[in-house]
Design an enzyme around this catalytic site. Structure first.
Site, PDB file in Angstrom:
ATOM      1  N   ARG A   1      35.805  40.874  48.007  1.00  0.00           N
ATOM      2  CA  ARG A   1      34.920  39.878  47.370  1.00  0.00           C
ATOM      3  C   ARG A   1      34.114  39.084  48.395  1.00  0.00           C
ATOM      4  O   ARG A   1      33.907  37.882  48.236  1.00  0.00           O
ATOM      5  CB  ARG A   1      35.722  38.915  46.486  1.00  0.00           C
ATOM      6  CG  ARG A   1      35.831  39.426  45.055  1.00  0.00           C
ATOM      7  CD  ARG A   1      36.460  38.376  44.153  1.00  0.00           C
ATOM      8  NE  ARG A   1      37.769  38.796  43.685  1.00  0.00           N
ATOM      9  CZ  ARG A   1      38.765  37.972  43.418  1.00  0.00           C
ATOM     10  NH1 ARG A   1      38.633  36.675  43.568  1.00  0.00           N
ATOM     11  NH2 ARG A   1      39.903  38.435  42.972  1.00  0.00           N
TER      12      ARG A   1
ATOM     13  N   ASP B   1      31.667  46.096  39.537  1.00  0.00           N
ATOM     14  CA  ASP B   1      32.947  45.626  39.012  1.00  0.00           C
ATOM     15  C   ASP B   1      33.725  46.839  38.509  1.00  0.00           C
ATOM     16  O   ASP B   1      33.127  47.872  38.166  1.00  0.00           O
ATOM     17  CB  ASP B   1      32.751  44.624  37.867  1.00  0.00           C
ATOM     18  CG  ASP B   1      34.066  43.916  37.546  1.00  0.00           C
ATOM     19  OD1 ASP B   1      34.399  42.940  38.247  1.00  0.00           O
ATOM     20  OD2 ASP B   1      34.783  44.368  36.636  1.00  0.00           O
TER      21      ASP B   1
ATOM     22  N   ARG C   1      21.763  35.189  41.553  1.00  0.00           N
ATOM     23  CA  ARG C   1      22.386  35.399  40.244  1.00  0.00           C
ATOM     24  C   ARG C   1      21.945  34.380  39.188  1.00  0.00           C
ATOM     25  O   ARG C   1      22.304  34.544  38.009  1.00  0.00           O
ATOM     26  CB  ARG C   1      23.917  35.326  40.404  1.00  0.00           C
ATOM     27  CG  ARG C   1      24.570  36.608  40.905  1.00  0.00           C
ATOM     28  CD  ARG C   1      24.617  37.700  39.836  1.00  0.00           C
ATOM     29  NE  ARG C   1      24.971  37.187  38.528  1.00  0.00           N
ATOM     30  CZ  ARG C   1      26.197  36.869  38.147  1.00  0.00           C
ATOM     31  NH1 ARG C   1      27.201  37.031  38.954  1.00  0.00           N
ATOM     32  NH2 ARG C   1      26.432  36.394  36.943  1.00  0.00           N
TER      33      ARG C   1
ATOM     34  N   TYR D   1      42.847  45.927  31.077  1.00  0.00           N
ATOM     35  CA  TYR D   1      41.711  45.243  30.428  1.00  0.00           C
ATOM     36  C   TYR D   1      41.393  45.872  29.076  1.00  0.00           C
ATOM     37  O   TYR D   1      41.094  45.175  28.103  1.00  0.00           O
ATOM     38  CB  TYR D   1      40.480  45.260  31.336  1.00  0.00           C
ATOM     39  CG  TYR D   1      40.653  44.341  32.534  1.00  0.00           C
ATOM     40  CD1 TYR D   1      40.580  42.966  32.378  1.00  0.00           C
ATOM     41  CD2 TYR D   1      40.929  44.845  33.796  1.00  0.00           C
ATOM     42  CE1 TYR D   1      40.778  42.109  33.451  1.00  0.00           C
ATOM     43  CE2 TYR D   1      41.114  43.999  34.882  1.00  0.00           C
ATOM     44  CZ  TYR D   1      41.041  42.632  34.699  1.00  0.00           C
ATOM     45  OH  TYR D   1      41.239  41.789  35.756  1.00  0.00           O
TER      46      TYR D   1
ATOM     47  N   ARG E   1      30.612  34.409  44.731  1.00  0.00           N
ATOM     48  CA  ARG E   1      30.352  32.988  44.490  1.00  0.00           C
ATOM     49  C   ARG E   1      30.538  32.069  45.684  1.00  0.00           C
ATOM     50  O   ARG E   1      30.129  30.916  45.628  1.00  0.00           O
ATOM     51  CB  ARG E   1      31.208  32.504  43.314  1.00  0.00           C
ATOM     52  CG  ARG E   1      30.671  32.993  41.983  1.00  0.00           C
ATOM     53  CD  ARG E   1      31.638  32.745  40.870  1.00  0.00           C
ATOM     54  NE  ARG E   1      32.850  33.537  41.080  1.00  0.00           N
ATOM     55  CZ  ARG E   1      33.969  33.372  40.399  1.00  0.00           C
ATOM     56  NH1 ARG E   1      34.062  32.420  39.504  1.00  0.00           N
ATOM     57  NH2 ARG E   1      35.003  34.158  40.633  1.00  0.00           N
TER      58      ARG E   1
HETATM   59  O1  1CP Z   1      33.117  41.875  47.573  1.00  0.00           O
HETATM   60  C1  1CP Z   1      32.345  42.114  46.623  1.00  0.00           C
HETATM   61  O2  1CP Z   1      31.161  42.371  46.818  1.00  0.00           O
HETATM   62  C2  1CP Z   1      32.907  42.028  45.255  1.00  0.00           C
HETATM   63  C3  1CP Z   1      32.560  43.140  44.314  1.00  0.00           C
HETATM   64  C4  1CP Z   1      33.597  43.188  43.202  1.00  0.00           C
HETATM   65  C5  1CP Z   1      34.760  43.982  43.177  1.00  0.00           C
HETATM   66  C6  1CP Z   1      35.247  44.920  44.268  1.00  0.00           C
HETATM   67  C7  1CP Z   1      33.563  42.454  41.997  1.00  0.00           C
HETATM   68  C8  1CP Z   1      32.510  41.494  41.601  1.00  0.00           C
HETATM   69  N1  1CP Z   1      34.644  42.827  41.245  1.00  0.00           N
HETATM   70  C9  1CP Z   1      35.396  43.752  41.931  1.00  0.00           C
HETATM   71  C10 1CP Z   1      36.596  44.447  41.488  1.00  0.00           C
HETATM   72  C11 1CP Z   1      37.441  43.831  40.441  1.00  0.00           C
HETATM   73  N2  1CP Z   1      37.050  43.311  39.239  1.00  0.00           N
HETATM   74  C12 1CP Z   1      38.855  43.803  40.485  1.00  0.00           C
HETATM   75  C13 1CP Z   1      39.677  44.386  41.597  1.00  0.00           C
HETATM   76  C14 1CP Z   1      39.640  43.503  42.789  1.00  0.00           C
HETATM   77  C15 1CP Z   1      40.490  42.253  42.702  1.00  0.00           C
HETATM   78  O3  1CP Z   1      41.685  42.360  42.406  1.00  0.00           O
HETATM   79  O4  1CP Z   1      39.937  41.181  42.960  1.00  0.00           O
HETATM   80  C16 1CP Z   1      39.308  43.195  39.315  1.00  0.00           C
HETATM   81  C17 1CP Z   1      40.743  42.939  38.907  1.00  0.00           C
HETATM   82  C18 1CP Z   1      38.170  42.881  38.521  1.00  0.00           C
HETATM   83  C19 1CP Z   1      38.127  42.271  37.177  1.00  0.00           C
HETATM   84  C20 1CP Z   1      37.358  41.007  37.192  1.00  0.00           C
HETATM   85  N3  1CP Z   1      35.992  40.972  37.196  1.00  0.00           N
HETATM   86  C21 1CP Z   1      37.840  39.688  37.296  1.00  0.00           C
HETATM   87  C22 1CP Z   1      39.311  39.276  37.350  1.00  0.00           C
HETATM   88  C23 1CP Z   1      39.759  38.764  36.007  1.00  0.00           C
HETATM   89  C24 1CP Z   1      41.286  38.621  35.928  1.00  0.00           C
HETATM   90  O5  1CP Z   1      41.913  39.480  35.272  1.00  0.00           O
HETATM   91  O6  1CP Z   1      41.828  37.679  36.514  1.00  0.00           O
HETATM   92  C25 1CP Z   1      36.721  38.831  37.341  1.00  0.00           C
HETATM   93  C26 1CP Z   1      36.703  37.338  37.421  1.00  0.00           C
HETATM   94  C27 1CP Z   1      35.567  39.676  37.280  1.00  0.00           C
HETATM   95  C28 1CP Z   1      34.139  39.254  37.351  1.00  0.00           C
HETATM   96  C29 1CP Z   1      33.544  39.442  38.685  1.00  0.00           C
HETATM   97  N4  1CP Z   1      33.507  40.641  39.400  1.00  0.00           N
HETATM   98  C30 1CP Z   1      32.825  40.464  40.582  1.00  0.00           C
HETATM   99  C31 1CP Z   1      32.399  39.078  40.633  1.00  0.00           C
HETATM  100  C32 1CP Z   1      31.590  38.477  41.747  1.00  0.00           C
HETATM  101  C33 1CP Z   1      32.863  38.466  39.443  1.00  0.00           C
HETATM  102  C34 1CP Z   1      32.654  37.007  39.039  1.00  0.00           C
HETATM  103  C35 1CP Z   1      31.552  36.934  38.055  1.00  0.00           C
HETATM  104  C36 1CP Z   1      30.289  36.311  38.534  1.00  0.00           C
HETATM  105  O7  1CP Z   1      30.001  36.106  39.742  1.00  0.00           O
HETATM  106  O8  1CP Z   1      29.479  35.986  37.636  1.00  0.00           O
END
Ligand code: 1CP
Length: 356
Positions: free
Chosen positions: A38, A87, A51, A162, A42
């Protein structure tokens, strides 16, 4: 899909001799390579600006935006690898599953999957579903030059959670209820998501990604026996197909102290370790593989000298492994000060490695 294209981590690739790919293969490195899960997102003001007013999934499906957001941490920190901005639920969205990524919540699925008919309704992913991914990866590889691009997919268990829960879950109770109580539905679902993950990784590598990471973030919710019986065969199948592409494969989960041996056996070249398990303990468990990790992500909130002292311990411990890629033990926390990550990157890349 064809896997005849040249291996993007191979000798003709500008990224071939990067510290990241060398460490993943267990070769000597000029410095410990570092990137952050990540790293885009943010914590970066430039990310928040791009964004503004754009929904997460729309951003993921806009190749220009994906290129820009993926490049932001590479420009700012000079990290040793880029991770494709997307994602784990994106391939589901691409084939038409009704889902959204809700700000402050995460992925939310409109109609959770509970029956065999629900599973059968999910289409198989083809490269045509994700043309925007191919376009974004190609654009990125051109901009990145010798910096490797990590493609990724969610592992079957984490994505299934999910789909079955309908959104984020702590207990994964409905998911495990299906696993224990409806094994034929579970098997069909895991096979389908596994095929989707493998096809998705194939698309990313065909377009130029030089490594892949399989995120099984929630696998730590399982006992070793349940992981081995109900989950590992499906992750193994994904990693096997990814292995045919020739690029290094990283396999990561959270809270997996009890599963590290099995996650290694699933076929990874590199096992990602969260911050709860010291690398000294993790390394003997993963076999003759490289490790990735594992500074506690909250240490970037500590004074710089405290953070770097702990980072030095991680680097020293990592030297016992076949290879070591420095990372945090899970994703960058949104409130992280980017300047502190810049200092951490500089520290890791400048840390002297005496010959082993
Ligand atoms: O480093 C990067 O560039 C991040 C890219 C990235 C990746 C590798 C995002 C962006 N998501 C992911 C993978 C992801 N998504 C995982 C596996 C990695 C981890 O464990 O952190 C998981 C579990 C998700 C699911 C997900 N998507 C969540 C977690 C929810 C939960 O169950 O607690 C969330 C909050 C998201 C949304 C998301 N994905 C990525 C971002 C930047 C965001 C936040 C949304 C936003 O910025 O509007």
């Amino acid at each position: 899909m064809s896997t005849a294209a040249a291996d993007p981590s191979g000798p003709t690739s500008p990224a071939h001799d990067s510290a990241f790919l060398r460490a993943a293969r267990g070769q000597d490195v000029p410095h410990t390579p570092v990137w952050f899960m990540r790293q885009a997102g943010r914590s970066l003001p430039e990310y928040l600006r791009v964004r503004e007013g754009v929904a997460m999934l729309d951003a993921c499906m806009d190749p220009e935006m994906v290129v820009e957001i993926t490049m932001q941490p590479v420009r700012r920190y000079g990290v040793d690898a880029a991770i494709f901005f997307s994602d784990i639920v994106l391939p589901l969205k691409a084939v038409g599953v009704d889902l959204d990524i809700v700000p402050g919540v995460g992925p939310v699925v409109a109609e959770p999957v509970r029956t065999l008919a629900d599973v059968e309704r999910i289409p198989e992913l083809t490269p045509e579903h994700v043309g925007f991914i191919t376009e974004a990866v190609r654009g990125l590889v051109g901009e990145l030059g010798s910096t490797p691009l990590i493609g990724f997919a969610g592992a079957p268990f984490t994505v299934a959670s999910y789909l079955v829960e309908g959104g984020p879950s702590k207990e994964h109770a409905k998911t495990k209820a299906m696993m224990f109580g409806a094994p034929e539905v579970w098997d069909a679902l895991m096979r389908k998501i596994g095929r989707m993950a493998a096809s998705y990784l194939e698309v990313q590598v065909a377009a130029g990604a030089s490594a892949v990471q399989l995120f099984d973030s929630w696998a730590g919710a399982l006992t070793p026996a349940d992981y081995a019986e109900h989950v590992a065969p499906h992750s193994t199948a994904v990693l096997e197909r990814a292995g045919a592409l020739g690029v290094p494969r990283i396999h990561f989960g959270v809270g997996t102290a009890n599963l590290l041996d099995l996650m290694g056996e699933a076929g990874a070249d590199v096992v990602g370790v969260d911050w709860r398990t010291p690398l000294e303990r993790a390394i003997p468990l993963v076999g003759d593989r490289a490790v990735q990790g594992n500074l506690d992500p909250t240490l970037v909130f500590a004074p710089t000298d405290v953070m770097t002292a702990r980072a030095a311990q991680v680097i020293e411990a990592g030297r016992a492994a076949r290879g070591h890629i420095f990372n945090l033990g899970h994703g960058v926390i949104p409130a992280t000060d980017p300047d502190q990550l810049a200092r951490l990157t500089e520290f890791v890349q400048g840390y002297p490695l005496e010959p082993r």
